[in-house]
Design an enzyme around this catalytic site. Structure first.
Site, short mmCIF file in Angstrom:
data_model
loop_
_atom_site.label_atom_id
_atom_site.label_comp_id
_atom_site.label_asym_id
_atom_site.label_seq_id
_atom_site.Cartn_x
_atom_site.Cartn_y
_atom_site.Cartn_z
N CYS A 68 0.83 -1.21 0.00
CA CYS A 68 0.00 0.00 0.00
C CYS A 68 0.86 1.26 0.00
CB CYS A 68 -0.87 0.04 1.27
SG CYS A 68 -1.77 -1.48 1.60
N CYS A 79 16.00 24.43 -8.66
CA CYS A 79 16.37 24.78 -7.27
C CYS A 79 16.57 23.52 -6.43
CB CYS A 79 15.34 25.71 -6.65
SG CYS A 79 13.67 25.11 -6.70
#
Length: 347
Positions: A32, A312
């Site tokens: 999951c 960045c």
């Protein structure tokens, strides 16, 4: 220690851990994502860095949280709907049409509200307004555009147009708009914005300041934000696909930066950081000829609205640690790892 942290995040369904780990449930043999509602005991779980490792260990994907689907990216039915809209921008799609396509209108509405922060019909109105705006910009007759857009009266079309674009169709020739769209990527759904000059924003859809950034954008350009197409989006998708396939190291898409002159200099200096490499705020400040402006440079980087293209993510702390990143630290880590792995791939 890491297991306890991950398990706590899993219990709290903490979405900031999406992309950081995958949970394998030993008792069921499924894996999951961190936000799955499943609640196994700690002794019955193990954690993996990705779905690939979980599958190699014999786990199969959970049918509830669908861990193999790209985070936030549209399911197939919505993708087909968006494609249909793209190919038929003037067609008004009603609930009955959605049902004919095999889509449940309420589910469509909920998906658009959750992911696009507006109903499908509001999204569609904007999309059609943008299509009409583009046609009027290319000197098409306003009356023709109105009736082609599915409006029975010119007054109804004018009212919709003015409400969304901010001016009447007849006066819109010199009007500037910012087009907004959603882009699927390997790191989840992103929001792109573009003017006629170039891309002015490209940000992760789950970034907590996204609404503020969009509002600032509208103010800085003094233009309405309209859902819809823009030629720069095609270039963006093409270059992004090449980047995520490891085939592109540099982007050469036109940009339309919104910020102060200093901020623009800082953002453009990010393009000098080689692919697969990192630098620090201090070195970036030195390269700009302002060695004492480290904090101002860091602050400008934090206001960069164009993720990945203006990289960045390649700027790290002086001590080598990964510093803040609007898209989440796990994405910064993944981008840096991905670029390092692909450094030897040809352009």
């Amino acid at each position: 220690m890491e297991k306890e942290v991950f398990y706590k995040a899993f219990l709290e369904r903490d979405s900031s851990f999406e992309g950081v780990f995958i949970v394998g449930v030993k008792t069921t043999g499924i894996f999951c994502r961190p936000t799955c509602p499943a609640r196994p005991k700690i002794e019955n779980v193990e954690f993996f860095p990705s779905a690939k490792e979980a599958m190699l260990s014999g786990y199969r994907p959970c049918k509830v949280c669908k861990p193999l689907e790209k985070l936030g990216n549209p399911p197939d039915g919505i993708k087909q709907l968006l494609k249909y809209m793209e190919e038929n921008p003037t067609v008004k799609i009603k609930d009955a049409d959605l049902q004919e396509m095999g889509l449940e209108p309420n589910q469509v509405r909920r998906w658009f509200l959750k992911n696009y922060k507006q109903t499908f019909h509001a999204y569609q109105r904007m999309y059609r307004a943008n299509s009409a705006f583009q046609r009027i910009q290319s000197d098409q007759n306003v009356t023709d555009v109105a009736f082609d857009s599915g409006y029975d009266s010119l007054s109804g079309f004018n009212s919709m147009f003015k409400n969304i674009i901010g001016t009447s169709p007849q006066k819109s020739k010199d009007k500037r708009v910012i087009n907004v769209t959603h882009v699927e990527t390997d790191l989840g759904l992103m929001i792109a914005a573009a003017t006629e000059k170039g891309i002015c924003m490209f940000e992760f859809a789950d970034y907590k300041l996204i609404d503020l950034e969009l509002r600032q954008l509208g103010e800085e350009f003094n233009a309405p934000l309209i859902q819809g197409d823009n030629p720069h989006f095609d270039t963006l998708r093409e270059q992004l696909n090449e980047y995520f396939r490891g085939e592109r190291k540099d982007f050469n898409i036109p940009l339309d930066l919104a910020g102060t002159e200093f901020q623009k200099k800082v953002w453009l200096s990010l393009l000098q950081i080689p692919y697969g490499c990192t630098t620090t705020y201090g070195k970036q400040a030195e390269a700009l000829g302002k060695p004492s402006a480290v904090r101002a440079v860091a602050n400008a980087n934090g206001k960069n609205k164009i993720s990945i293209i203006l990289p960045c993510h390649r700027v790290i702390g002086a001590d080598g640690t990964l510093t803040g990143y609007g898209g989440g630290m796990w994405r910064k880590k993944k981008l840096l790892e991905f670029e390092k792995e692909n450094m030897t791939t040809s352009h």
